[in-house]
Each structure stands twice: as C-alpha cells, then as structure tokens.
Scaffold this motif. Structure first.
Motif, PDB file in Angstrom:
ATOM      1  N   LEU A   1       0.827  -1.205   0.000  1.00 45.79           N
ATOM      2  CA  LEU A   1       0.000   0.000   0.000  1.00 45.79           C
ATOM      3  C   LEU A   1       0.862   1.256   0.000  1.00 45.79           C
ATOM      4  O   LEU A   1       0.556   2.235  -0.682  1.00 45.79           O
ATOM      5  N   ARG A   2       1.957   1.234   0.755  1.00 47.57           N
ATOM      6  CA  ARG A   2       2.852   2.386   0.775  1.00 47.57           C
ATOM      7  C   ARG A   2       3.505   2.601  -0.587  1.00 47.57           C
ATOM      8  O   ARG A   2       3.650   3.729  -1.057  1.00 47.57           O
ATOM      9  N   MET A   3       3.928   1.507  -1.228  1.00 46.47           N
ATOM     10  CA  MET A   3       4.524   1.630  -2.556  1.00 46.47           C
ATOM     11  C   MET A   3       3.494   2.153  -3.555  1.00 46.47           C
ATOM     12  O   MET A   3       3.802   2.999  -4.400  1.00 46.47           O
ATOM     13  N   LEU A   4       2.265   1.663  -3.432  1.00 45.68           N
ATOM     14  CA  LEU A   4       1.219   2.106  -4.351  1.00 45.68           C
ATOM     15  C   LEU A   4       0.924   3.594  -4.163  1.00 45.68           C
ATOM     16  O   LEU A   4       0.763   4.335  -5.138  1.00 45.68           O
ATOM     17  N   SER A   5       0.881   4.038  -2.897  1.00 44.03           N
ATOM     18  CA  SER A   5       0.626   5.457  -2.646  1.00 44.03           C
ATOM     19  C   SER A   5       1.792   6.313  -3.122  1.00 44.03           C
ATOM     20  O   SER A   5       1.599   7.436  -3.594  1.00 44.03           O
TER      21      SER A   5
ATOM     22  N   GLU B   1      13.436   2.921  -0.740  1.00 44.74           N
ATOM     23  CA  GLU B   1      13.691   3.878   0.339  1.00 44.74           C
ATOM     24  C   GLU B   1      12.533   3.955   1.328  1.00 44.74           C
ATOM     25  O   GLU B   1      12.658   4.553   2.396  1.00 44.74           O
ATOM     26  N   LEU B   2      11.397   3.359   0.985  1.00 46.90           N
ATOM     27  CA  LEU B   2      10.228   3.444   1.857  1.00 46.90           C
ATOM     28  C   LEU B   2      10.381   2.626   3.129  1.00 46.90           C
ATOM     29  O   LEU B   2       9.782   2.939   4.159  1.00 46.90           O
ATOM     30  N   ALA B   3      11.137   1.559   3.067  1.00 41.77           N
ATOM     31  CA  ALA B   3      11.284   0.686   4.234  1.00 41.77           C
ATOM     32  C   ALA B   3      12.668   0.055   4.213  1.00 41.77           C
ATOM     33  O   ALA B   3      13.344   0.021   3.184  1.00 41.77           O
TER      34      ALA B   3
ATOM     35  N   VAL C   1      14.128  -2.680   3.655  1.00 45.76           N
ATOM     36  CA  VAL C   1      14.060  -4.000   3.032  1.00 45.76           C
ATOM     37  C   VAL C   1      14.947  -3.993   1.799  1.00 45.76           C
ATOM     38  O   VAL C   1      15.311  -2.942   1.282  1.00 45.76           O
ATOM     39  N   SER C   2      15.267  -5.162   1.336  1.00 46.10           N
ATOM     40  CA  SER C   2      16.140  -5.278   0.170  1.00 46.10           C
ATOM     41  C   SER C   2      15.369  -5.011  -1.111  1.00 46.10           C
ATOM     42  O   SER C   2      14.136  -5.097  -1.151  1.00 46.10           O
ATOM     43  N   GLN C   3      16.125  -4.705  -2.177  1.00 41.79           N
ATOM     44  CA  GLN C   3      15.479  -4.489  -3.474  1.00 41.79           C
ATOM     45  C   GLN C   3      14.773  -5.742  -3.974  1.00 41.79           C
ATOM     46  O   GLN C   3      13.695  -5.634  -4.574  1.00 41.79           O
ATOM     47  N   PRO C   4      15.304  -6.959  -3.758  1.00 43.12           N
ATOM     48  CA  PRO C   4      14.541  -8.149  -4.159  1.00 43.12           C
ATOM     49  C   PRO C   4      13.180  -8.248  -3.468  1.00 43.12           C
ATOM     50  O   PRO C   4      12.198  -8.690  -4.068  1.00 43.12           O
ATOM     51  N   THR C   5      13.114  -7.826  -2.201  1.00 45.73           N
ATOM     52  CA  THR C   5      11.824  -7.844  -1.493  1.00 45.73           C
ATOM     53  C   THR C   5      10.859  -6.856  -2.120  1.00 45.73           C
ATOM     54  O   THR C   5       9.672  -7.154  -2.322  1.00 45.73           O
ATOM     55  N   VAL C   6      11.362  -5.681  -2.448  1.00 46.85           N
ATOM     56  CA  VAL C   6      10.527  -4.680  -3.121  1.00 46.85           C
ATOM     57  C   VAL C   6      10.049  -5.223  -4.462  1.00 46.85           C
ATOM     58  O   VAL C   6       8.873  -5.088  -4.823  1.00 46.85           O
TER      59      VAL C   6
ATOM     60  N   ALA D   1       2.432  11.929   0.369  1.00 50.08           N
ATOM     61  CA  ALA D   1       3.817  11.968  -0.090  1.00 50.08           C
ATOM     62  C   ALA D   1       4.772  12.315   1.052  1.00 50.08           C
ATOM     63  O   ALA D   1       4.365  12.789   2.117  1.00 50.08           O
ATOM     64  N   SER D   2       6.055  12.076   0.818  1.00 54.37           N
ATOM     65  CA  SER D   2       7.098  12.499   1.745  1.00 54.37           C
ATOM     66  C   SER D   2       7.196  14.030   1.693  1.00 54.37           C
ATOM     67  O   SER D   2       6.637  14.663   0.783  1.00 54.37           O
TER      68      SER D   2
END
Length: 336
Positions: free
Chosen positions: A26-30, A47-49, A51-56, A289-290
């Motif tokens: 949901l955060r990525m979608l927003s 950059e939102l969390a 976590v690794s890029q593979p997880t994203v 947004a940030s």
C-alpha cells in the motif's frame, strides 16, 4: 431494488484487494500514485522501508500480477505505474479510505450538540440575512444550518465549528449572489479530502493573482483537517490559522458560481453546469507523499496555476519563488 455484484466482478475485485492487503504494498502504491511523474522505479521504492530491493521487486510483482501495476524497462531500471483503467479507483481508495481508517471512530452523539449551538446559528443567520437582503431569511437560515451540518460530518474537534460555519456560510451566500459579468474570475478546486492539493492550489491563486481571481476549494468527501504535511506549505503562502484553511464539502452553489472548475483526482463528482469551464489536473496528492514529494507536487501545481492565471488574466502572475523552485527541481530531475 439493488442487486449484489456478479460472481466474475466479485472475483476480480477480490483478487485486486488481496494484492493490496500488505502495508508495504500500500505504501509503494501510494508513492507511485503521489509521484508527479506518475511512476516510480525500484530504487525509489526501496527507500520506503528497510528492506532489500529483491523484497521490493517481489511485492511489485504481486501488484503487477494482479493487474494493478504495469512496468517498463529503461536501461538498468524497471519503472512501475498504475494501470490506466484502475488509476481513478486506486486514487479514490487511497485518498478516501486512508484518512477514514486513521480517524477516530465517529461518536454516536456527534449531532446531539446541535441544540447547544441552535441559538448561535439562529443569531448568525439573522446577521447574515441583514447583509443579504436580496435573499429570503429562510434561504439564509437554510444555508447556515446546511453549512454547519456539512462541516460537522467530518469534524473531530468542534472548538472552531461555529466560526468555521460562519466563514463557510459567507462564502456560499457570496456565491449565490455573485454577478458573473461584473465580478472577477472565480476558480473552484475540487479533490476528495480538500486537505491537500486543492487547498494549495486555491492559496496559490489567491496569492499570485493579488485579488484579481477568487479561488475556492472543496472536497467530495472532506477530511477533518488539513493534512500535517501540507500545513507547512500553506504557511509559506501565508495561510496558517485553522479558520483560514479548513476542509469544506462540495456544494452546487460553488460550482454554479465558478467560471472554472478544476478537479484533482476526485472523479466525476462535480455537476455539469452550462457556461462553466472544466479542467482535470493529474497531480499527486501531497497528503500521501514524503516532505520532498509534497514540495515537488507544490511546484507542479505552481506551474499549472501560472498557466491558469495567464489564461484568465492575460499575463503570468505567479510569484518568482515557486517558479525558481520548480526550475531547480527540473534540473535535479534532469541530472538523474
């Protein structure tokens, strides 16, 4: 008699909703929805969390498989955007549901306080009726009480509800009596919550036009207050007090009084009035947004406001500061 949706529609919606049932997704979608470019790459979303890029990439694949996102590879990066046909629905979901989910549950006695302010509303209606002799006393009283009820639906704190009602009622009565021929141009900005971009756009028009254009803003489902991330941007424009910026419900009066109605992600909620010019501005929502993203959205709106005022007044009038900030952002974007 109403009917439930069919099996196929229910299955399709359930698949999409299931793909959204994760906080990071949901955060990525927003983030994608609020990005002025209307797209983001994995490098942005990582950059939102923590976590690794593979997880994203995994979460993005889930959204893509559900048909929510589409992707395009450019060089070494893959860029993601919301599938065009779903964008209005996704935007409405994010902007309407998020404020409602974060707000305290509505009190069952929200409207029981009306008797406590009845005398104040009656006195207010009498004063406003004296200032608007061309309108009947009953009409003015109706506007006052409708304004109070409309604001009370979203109010969590009622400290300023009566003075806010007076400001809102004054606007509505002025709209009812507006002389479309002699009055300065009037613009109405409409979004879902009236807690972010529509407030910013109206404030920019008021400041840049120096009174030569009247700006209003409203929400199809107004929030309880302006979003915290938007308040500093409004303060930079000289709008800071609670009584100066408060979410207001959309009314037919405001649409009829406007020369230009600009929708900002609220869908087809505005009544179509002959003689009114309509535009839709596809800008991100600063409330989602940030701080950096909100500033970029502010700059995007500033450029659009500049063009709008030029079309209404015949010459650009935007303050140089927002324009310079926008050019700096463009330069940073080009270097990326």
């Amino acid at each position: 008699m109403s009917h439930a949706i069919g099996d196929a529609a229910a299955a399709a919606i359930a698949m999409i909703m299931k793909s959204l049932a994760d906080p990071l997704r949901l955060r990525m979608l927003s983030a994608i929805a609020s990005d002025p470019r209307a797209e983001s790459c994995v490098c942005d979303l990582a950059e939102l969390a923590d976590v690794s890029q593979p997880t994203v990439s995994h979460h993005l694949k889930v959204l893509k498989d559900a048909g929510v996102l589409v992707s395009e590879r450019r060089g070494t990066w893959v860029w993601y955007s919301i599938e065009a046909s779903l964008r209005p629905a996704i935007t409405t979901l994010l902007e309407s549901f998020a404020p409602a989910a974060l707000a305290p549950s509505a009190s069952t006695d929200r409207y029981q306080g009306l008797e406590d302010v009845d005398e104040a509303l009656t006195h207010m209606a009498a004063n406003l009726s004296a200032r608007h002799p061309q309108l009947s006393a009953d009409a003015v009283a109706g506007v006052v009480r409708e304004s109070y009820a409309g604001l009370a639906r979203a109010a969590r704190i009622t400290t300023h509800l009566v003075p806010l009602t007076e400001r809102f009622a004054r606007q509505r009565l002025a709209d009812l009596e507006r002389d479309r021929v002699a009055a300065p141009p009037q613009v109405l900005f409409v979004c879902v919550a009236n807690a972010g971009r529509s407030q910013l756009a109206a404030a920019m028009v008021e400041r840049a036009s120096q009174g030569r254009v009247v700006a209003r803003s409203a929400g199809s489902s107004p929030a309880a207050a302006v979003h915290p991330s938007v308040r500093p941007l409004l303060e930079e424009l000289g709008v800071g007090a609670p009584l100066e910026a408060f979410p207001k419900p959309l009314t037919d009066d405001a649409v009829r009084a406007a020369d230009v109605v600009i929708t900002m992600g609220c869908g087809d909620v505005c009544p179509i009035i002959p003689g009114v010019r309509y535009e839709d501005w596809a800008v991100g929502d600063p409330a989602m947004a940030s701080p950096e993203g909100a500033t970029a959205i502010r700059d995007d709106i500033a450029v659009r406001v500049d063009a709008l005022l030029e079309s209404l007044l015949g010459s650009p009038t935007m303050d140089p500061a927002p324009r310079v900030a926008t050019e700096q952002n463009r330069s940073r974007g080009a270097r990326r």
